[in-house]
Write a protein that holds these residues in place. Structure first.
Motif, PDB file in Angstrom:
ATOM      1  N   GLN A  56      -0.926   5.295  -4.965  1.00  0.00           N
ATOM      2  CA  GLN A  56      -0.774   6.414  -3.643  1.00  0.00           C
ATOM      3  C   GLN A  56       0.583   6.856  -3.388  1.00  0.00           C
ATOM      4  OE1 GLN A  56      -3.575   6.558  -0.860  1.00  0.00           O
ATOM      5  NE2 GLN A  56      -4.821   4.845  -1.494  1.00  0.00           N
ATOM      6  N   LEU A  68      -0.849   5.424   4.954  1.00  0.00           N
ATOM      7  CA  LEU A  68      -2.025   5.587   3.882  1.00  0.00           C
ATOM      8  C   LEU A  68      -2.695   4.348   4.343  1.00  0.00           C
ATOM      9  CD1 LEU A  68      -1.443   3.448   1.122  1.00  0.00           C
ATOM     10  CD2 LEU A  68       0.354   5.197   0.742  1.00  0.00           C
ATOM     11  N   SER A  90       2.060   9.266  -5.701  1.00  0.00           N
ATOM     12  CA  SER A  90       1.374  10.389  -6.129  1.00  0.00           C
ATOM     13  C   SER A  90       1.839  11.685  -4.942  1.00  0.00           C
ATOM     14  CB  SER A  90      -0.124  10.314  -5.761  1.00  0.00           C
ATOM     15  OG  SER A  90      -0.429  10.150  -4.456  1.00  0.00           O
TER      16      SER A  90
END
Ligand SMILES: Nc1ncnc2c1ncn2[C@@H]1O[C@H](COP(=O)(O)OP(=O)(O)OP(=O)(O)O)[C@@H](O)[C@H]1O
Ligand SMILES: O=C(O)C1=C[C@@H](O)[C@@H](O)[C@H](O)C1
Ligand SMILES: [Mg+2]
Length: 170
Positions: free
Chosen positions: A167, A148, A170
């Protein structure tokens, strides 16, 4: 969640600042790859790079990555900015798919860097342009190895850390 993450990005993008905070937030250990290298060669990385050169430095860097592969508990590891140019280390991290890229604008990182003098890996008499070329070529390598990516633009280390945690969850 596999809690073994490598923070990647150009010199002074904020890897150590964010890595420390992220490790605290996830309640796991923090490592700095440059510190592991320093312990293994008994020298600070800047002097080691200057004295023995890029190839010797990259060998020490890959040894440090392999050492971490043997660590059983979760951790956050802030890498050195040159990891994406080290073919062996790059391949290991790409396969592990657990790298987090902090993408901070060129002007921001350059002004942070130059406050402490020209780093050992910039050799020309035009360090700004040399660093710009490095910045551009590394940007896409970091992207290609990252699980990411977060922007480091105009955000505090705590804000960047919160975005990463969001993030990851999620
Ligand atoms: N988000 C931020 N906002 C403002 N200053 C920052 C931010 N992140 C880092 N800094 C500052 O930039 C400098 C470099 O930060 P840090 O050591 O975390 O970067 P790094 O990516 O680990 O650097 P290196 O590649 O040299 O290991 C420090 O002076 C730090 O305080
Ligand atoms: O960006 C780079 O090429 C480097 C950054 C430093 O953290 C050190 O890992 C080393 O000096 C190389
Ligand atoms: Mg650092």
């Amino acid at each position: 969640m596999d809690s073994r993450f490598y923070i990647i990005g150009i010199k002074h993008c904020g890897k150590s600042s964010v890595g420390n905070l992220l490790a605290k937030e996830l309640n796991i250990n923090f490592y700095d790859l440059d510190d592991i290298i320093e312990n293994s060669v008994n020298m600070d990385v800047r002097s080691f790079y200057k004295t023995y050169g890029k190839e010797a430095f990259q060998k020490a860097e890959t040894r440090a990555i392999k050492y971490l592969e043997g660590v059983k508990h979760g951790f956050i590891c802030a890498t050195g900015g040159g990891i994406c140019d080290n073919i062996e280390s790059f391949e290991i991290l790409k396969k592990l798919k657990n790298s987090i890229y902090i993408n901070t604008p060129f002007d921001t990182v350059y002004s942070r860097i130059i406050k402490n003098g020209v780093p050992a890996f910039l050799k020309s008499n035009d360090p700004k342009n040399e660093f710009l070329e490095l910045y551009k070529s590394r940007n896409y390598k970091y992207k290609s190895m990252a699980l990411l990516e977060v922007s480091g633009d105009n955000l505090t280390p705590q804000e960047i850390t919160s975005k990463i945690v969001e993030q990851l969850r999620s």
